[in-house]
Design a protein around this motif. Structure first.
Motif, PDB file in Angstrom:
ATOM      1  N   MET A 263      -4.220  24.467  44.885  1.00  0.00           N
ATOM      2  CA  MET A 263      -5.142  23.086  44.241  1.00  0.00           C
ATOM      3  C   MET A 263      -6.236  24.043  43.679  1.00  0.00           C
ATOM      4  SD  MET A 263      -6.391  19.822  46.368  1.00  0.00           S
ATOM      5  CE  MET A 263      -4.420  19.556  46.474  1.00  0.00           C
ATOM      6  N   LEU A 264      -7.321  24.609  44.089  1.00  0.00           N
ATOM      7  CA  LEU A 264      -8.972  25.793  44.497  1.00  0.00           C
ATOM      8  C   LEU A 264      -8.251  25.791  42.705  1.00  0.00           C
ATOM      9  CD1 LEU A 264     -10.049  25.769  47.230  1.00  0.00           C
ATOM     10  CD2 LEU A 264     -10.842  23.395  45.993  1.00  0.00           C
ATOM     11  N   VAL A 265      -7.558  27.137  42.807  1.00  0.00           N
ATOM     12  CA  VAL A 265      -7.216  27.896  42.180  1.00  0.00           C
ATOM     13  C   VAL A 265      -7.324  26.613  40.315  1.00  0.00           C
ATOM     14  CG1 VAL A 265      -5.961  29.398  40.273  1.00  0.00           C
ATOM     15  CG2 VAL A 265      -6.170  29.880  42.399  1.00  0.00           C
ATOM     16  N   MET A 266      -6.769  25.520  40.361  1.00  0.00           N
ATOM     17  CA  MET A 266      -6.104  24.790  39.604  1.00  0.00           C
ATOM     18  C   MET A 266      -7.525  24.317  38.952  1.00  0.00           C
ATOM     19  SD  MET A 266      -2.428  23.107  40.505  1.00  0.00           S
ATOM     20  CE  MET A 266      -2.194  21.874  39.840  1.00  0.00           C
ATOM     21  N   MET A 267      -8.264  23.962  39.614  1.00  0.00           N
ATOM     22  CA  MET A 267      -9.198  23.212  39.550  1.00  0.00           C
ATOM     23  C   MET A 267     -10.395  24.336  39.137  1.00  0.00           C
ATOM     24  SD  MET A 267     -11.022  20.495  39.844  1.00  0.00           S
ATOM     25  CE  MET A 267     -12.266  18.864  39.826  1.00  0.00           C
ATOM     26  N   ARG A 268     -10.194  25.428  39.431  1.00  0.00           N
ATOM     27  CA  ARG A 268     -11.527  26.409  38.755  1.00  0.00           C
ATOM     28  C   ARG A 268     -10.858  26.512  37.378  1.00  0.00           C
ATOM     29  NH1 ARG A 268     -16.274  29.089  39.951  1.00  0.00           N
ATOM     30  NH2 ARG A 268     -16.414  30.914  37.599  1.00  0.00           N
ATOM     31  N   ASN A 269      -9.541  26.592  37.272  1.00  0.00           N
ATOM     32  CA  ASN A 269      -9.153  27.007  35.788  1.00  0.00           C
ATOM     33  C   ASN A 269      -9.834  26.077  35.268  1.00  0.00           C
ATOM     34  OD1 ASN A 269      -8.324  29.459  36.454  1.00  0.00           O
ATOM     35  ND2 ASN A 269      -5.608  29.081  36.690  1.00  0.00           N
ATOM     36  N   VAL A 270      -9.359  24.739  35.888  1.00  0.00           N
ATOM     37  CA  VAL A 270      -9.780  23.288  34.845  1.00  0.00           C
ATOM     38  C   VAL A 270     -11.379  23.790  34.492  1.00  0.00           C
ATOM     39  CG1 VAL A 270      -9.647  21.078  34.593  1.00  0.00           C
ATOM     40  CG2 VAL A 270      -7.653  22.415  35.499  1.00  0.00           C
ATOM     41  N   LEU A 271     -11.883  23.611  35.283  1.00  0.00           N
ATOM     42  CA  LEU A 271     -13.589  23.551  34.679  1.00  0.00           C
ATOM     43  C   LEU A 271     -13.584  24.789  34.220  1.00  0.00           C
ATOM     44  CD1 LEU A 271     -14.642  23.030  38.882  1.00  0.00           C
ATOM     45  CD2 LEU A 271     -14.990  21.329  37.209  1.00  0.00           C
ATOM     46  N   ASP A 272     -13.360  25.699  33.902  1.00  0.00           N
ATOM     47  CA  ASP A 272     -13.551  26.851  33.441  1.00  0.00           C
ATOM     48  C   ASP A 272     -13.409  26.865  32.140  1.00  0.00           C
ATOM     49  OD1 ASP A 272     -14.933  28.729  35.429  1.00  0.00           O
ATOM     50  OD2 ASP A 272     -12.966  30.153  35.533  1.00  0.00           O
ATOM     51  N   VAL A 273     -12.542  26.166  32.026  1.00  0.00           N
ATOM     52  CA  VAL A 273     -12.052  25.613  30.667  1.00  0.00           C
ATOM     53  C   VAL A 273     -12.912  24.826  29.870  1.00  0.00           C
ATOM     54  CG1 VAL A 273     -10.220  24.501  28.690  1.00  0.00           C
ATOM     55  CG2 VAL A 273      -9.375  26.408  30.664  1.00  0.00           C
ATOM     56  N   CYS A 274     -13.122  23.450  30.948  1.00  0.00           N
ATOM     57  CA  CYS A 274     -13.982  22.186  30.678  1.00  0.00           C
ATOM     58  C   CYS A 274     -15.314  23.056  29.991  1.00  0.00           C
ATOM     59  CB  CYS A 274     -14.395  21.604  31.631  1.00  0.00           C
ATOM     60  SG  CYS A 274     -12.528  20.325  31.713  1.00  0.00           S
ATOM     61  N   ARG A 275     -16.223  24.143  30.974  1.00  0.00           N
ATOM     62  CA  ARG A 275     -16.946  24.545  30.378  1.00  0.00           C
ATOM     63  C   ARG A 275     -17.278  25.502  29.387  1.00  0.00           C
ATOM     64  NH1 ARG A 275     -18.225  29.441  31.040  1.00  0.00           N
ATOM     65  NH2 ARG A 275     -16.487  30.082  32.926  1.00  0.00           N
ATOM     66  N   ASN A 276     -16.037  25.390  29.348  1.00  0.00           N
ATOM     67  CA  ASN A 276     -15.925  27.362  28.632  1.00  0.00           C
ATOM     68  C   ASN A 276     -16.034  26.414  27.203  1.00  0.00           C
ATOM     69  OD1 ASN A 276     -16.160  29.880  26.757  1.00  0.00           O
ATOM     70  ND2 ASN A 276     -13.589  29.226  26.959  1.00  0.00           N
ATOM     71  N   HIS A 277     -15.615  25.759  26.569  1.00  0.00           N
ATOM     72  CA  HIS A 277     -15.556  23.956  25.568  1.00  0.00           C
ATOM     73  C   HIS A 277     -16.258  22.482  25.477  1.00  0.00           C
ATOM     74  CE1 HIS A 277     -11.948  26.462  23.920  1.00  0.00           C
ATOM     75  NE2 HIS A 277     -11.476  26.079  24.566  1.00  0.00           N
ATOM     76  N   ASP A 278     -17.157  22.442  26.541  1.00  0.00           N
ATOM     77  CA  ASP A 278     -17.858  21.901  26.737  1.00  0.00           C
ATOM     78  C   ASP A 278     -17.358  20.919  26.496  1.00  0.00           C
ATOM     79  OD1 ASP A 278     -20.611  20.486  26.997  1.00  0.00           O
ATOM     80  OD2 ASP A 278     -20.566  20.141  24.539  1.00  0.00           O
ATOM     81  N   LEU A 279     -16.444  20.248  27.933  1.00  0.00           N
ATOM     82  CA  LEU A 279     -15.264  18.926  27.886  1.00  0.00           C
ATOM     83  C   LEU A 279     -15.965  18.264  28.761  1.00  0.00           C
ATOM     84  CD1 LEU A 279     -11.515  20.796  27.499  1.00  0.00           C
ATOM     85  CD2 LEU A 279     -13.218  20.020  26.054  1.00  0.00           C
TER      86      LEU A 279
ATOM     87  N   LEU B 230     -22.135  20.730  33.534  1.00  0.00           N
ATOM     88  CA  LEU B 230     -20.659  19.315  33.492  1.00  0.00           C
ATOM     89  C   LEU B 230     -20.760  18.565  33.166  1.00  0.00           C
ATOM     90  CD1 LEU B 230     -17.084  20.434  33.141  1.00  0.00           C
ATOM     91  CD2 LEU B 230     -17.342  19.318  35.548  1.00  0.00           C
ATOM     92  N   ARG B 231     -20.149  17.659  32.652  1.00  0.00           N
ATOM     93  CA  ARG B 231     -19.939  16.361  32.257  1.00  0.00           C
ATOM     94  C   ARG B 231     -18.873  15.579  32.821  1.00  0.00           C
ATOM     95  NH1 ARG B 231     -18.920  14.797  27.227  1.00  0.00           N
ATOM     96  NH2 ARG B 231     -18.489  16.899  26.690  1.00  0.00           N
ATOM     97  N   TYR B 232     -18.749  14.914  33.858  1.00  0.00           N
ATOM     98  CA  TYR B 232     -17.838  14.210  34.739  1.00  0.00           C
ATOM     99  C   TYR B 232     -17.592  12.541  35.612  1.00  0.00           C
ATOM    100  CZ  TYR B 232     -19.987  15.175  39.190  1.00  0.00           C
ATOM    101  OH  TYR B 232     -20.671  14.482  40.750  1.00  0.00           O
ATOM    102  N   CYS B 233     -15.920  12.450  35.106  1.00  0.00           N
ATOM    103  CA  CYS B 233     -16.148  11.229  36.062  1.00  0.00           C
ATOM    104  C   CYS B 233     -15.453  11.742  37.386  1.00  0.00           C
ATOM    105  CB  CYS B 233     -15.794  10.271  35.260  1.00  0.00           C
ATOM    106  SG  CYS B 233     -15.375   9.086  35.881  1.00  0.00           S
TER     107      CYS B 233
END
Length: 412
Positions: free
Chosen positions: A204-220, A273-276
């Motif tokens: 779960m943490l690897v999945m979360m980290r990967n999603v976060l990396d991509v969000c940061r990389n593309h400003d999502l 990071l922008r999040y909800c």
């Protein structure tokens, strides 16, 4: 030692390798990229300089090897940039070519982003899309399927399957997918299939980290569905949990969700990071076999067998069970209104597992016994305080759990 085995050739004349593993008795030209950082911060000028140097050597007839410390990330990202320019293909296509040739999946998306920025630095970026383009992880699950149907009228929803993108192993594939589909937001619903084991915590943490990396990389913008389990370490008769209550998790799933939330907030502090963040009560509805104890009760009730709800030191456990349709309504409101911060979603009512056992027996219409199993532990008894989402967006739960129970059990 055979130098050709150390070098992983991406084309006939371009390879990558670990710098210190290279022998001295092979005729190659080296592009050393160890002075780049394998994280955010590389300037476009320096990245472009490395790419241009490799191109210059290739065009002069040299066999070129791009080297970093381990031959994993920086070297392969730069090689992808070189191939993109040499062959006139997209960086995404070039990156896939490098991964196929080397078998390397651990290229940092920050490096791919730096290469992309270096190659696009002279291009003027324009915003073309009017509709939001949202990637949904876990979109094949019971919640994702129903939510994507609701959202597709107001935005474009992209739902890659597990076969297309494994969130644990396919970070680069996820990054390329986001870039190619011009994604601007991510709804992260995915969890490991078995989510209560120690192994699931890591996944779960690897999945979360990967999603976060991509969000940061593309400003999502990231919408993350957590749950009441981050409060599972409390002991109470009835605890109304609002967004300001400090999480106190207990058990692998609750602890994993809490650690994922901490990671999310760390990305907010470090990278803006922008999040909800949405925390819901237990979800019950069509297409799901959870909470599992309800369906276990139902199977026993239909057979006339004794049902065994638990009784903890502080009494019968109670749950704030949320109907799937109400959760979907809340998520739709939060996504469509581009909400920020933390929101709690629940029915606002507590029902005990003993009361659920009685309701299930009534639905089955067969006389059954209820015998409680004593559990030498405490139960948290959490109710989600939904005052914030009500005050900001006028959301309130509309469905009756008893009616949902009747509908879903009768059809199962």
């Amino acid at each position: 030692r055979d130098g050709q085995k150390v070098i992983r050739w991406t084309t006939e004349s371009l390879g990558t390798a670990a710098y210190n593993a290279l022998p001295t008795d092979i005729d190659i030209a080296i592009v050393d990229v160890r002075d780049l950082v394998d994280k955010p911060g590389n300037t476009s000028a320096l990245v472009r300089e490395k790419i241009d140097r490799a191109l210059e050597l290739l065009r002069s007839g040299e066999r070129v090897v791009v080297c970093c410390d381990y031959g994993m990330s920086r070297s392969n990202a730069i090689a992808a940039g070189v191939i993109s320019q040499e062959l006139g293909v997209s960086l995404s296509e070039a990156t896939r070519k490098v991964m196929d040739a080397t078998g390397e999946k651990d290229i940092k998306v920050e490096m791919i982003g730096a290469v992309r920025q270096a190659l696009d630095s002279k291009k003027k970026r324009t915003k073309i899309e009017e509709r939001r383009r949202v990637l949904m992880t876990g979109g094949g699950g019971f919640l994702g399927r129903s939510l994507s149907k609701m959202l597709k009228n107001s935005m474009d929803i992209f739902v890659p399957s597990r076969e297309e993108i494994n969130l644990v192993t396919d970070l680069v594939a996820l990054d390329l997918y986001v870039h190619e589909n011009k994604i601007d937001s991510v709804i992260h619903l995915a969890n490991p299939r078995i989510y209560t084991s120690n192994q699931a915590v890591g996944a779960m943490l690897v999945m979360m980290r990967n999603v976060l990396d991509v969000c940061r990389n593309h400003d999502l913008k990231l919408y993350y569905l957590s749950g009441w389990e981050v409060f599972s370490g409390y002991c109470s008769q009835e605890l109304l949990a609002d967004e300001d209550l400090s999480p106190q998790a207990k058990g692998p799933y609750g602890e994993a969700k809490l650690l994922a939330e901490i990671m999310l907030k760390q990305f907010k502090r470090n990278f803006g990071l922008r999040y909800c963040l949405i925390r819901s009560g237990p979800i019950f509805g069509h297409g799901s076999d959870r909470p599992k104890f309800i369906y276990n009760f139902w199977e026993k009730a239909k057979k006339g067998e004794t049902i065994h709800p638990h009784k903890y030191i502080n009494g019968h456990p109670t749950l704030d069970i949320l109907c799937l349709e109400d959760l979907n309504d809340a998520l739709q409101i939060l996504v469509e209104n581009d909400a920020d911060g933390v929101f709690h979603i629940g029915s606002g009512k507590a029902i005990s597992t003993y009361e659920i056992a009685e309701a299930v027996i009534d639905l089955a219409g067969i006389p059954n016994k209820i015998e409680c199993r004593e559990i030498h532990e405490y139960t948290p008894n959490i109710i989600m305080n939904t005052g914030k989402i009500y005050s900001q967006f006028d959301w309130t739960p509309m469905r009756s759990f008893s009616e949902s129970l009747k509908t879903n059990l009768k059809s199962s």
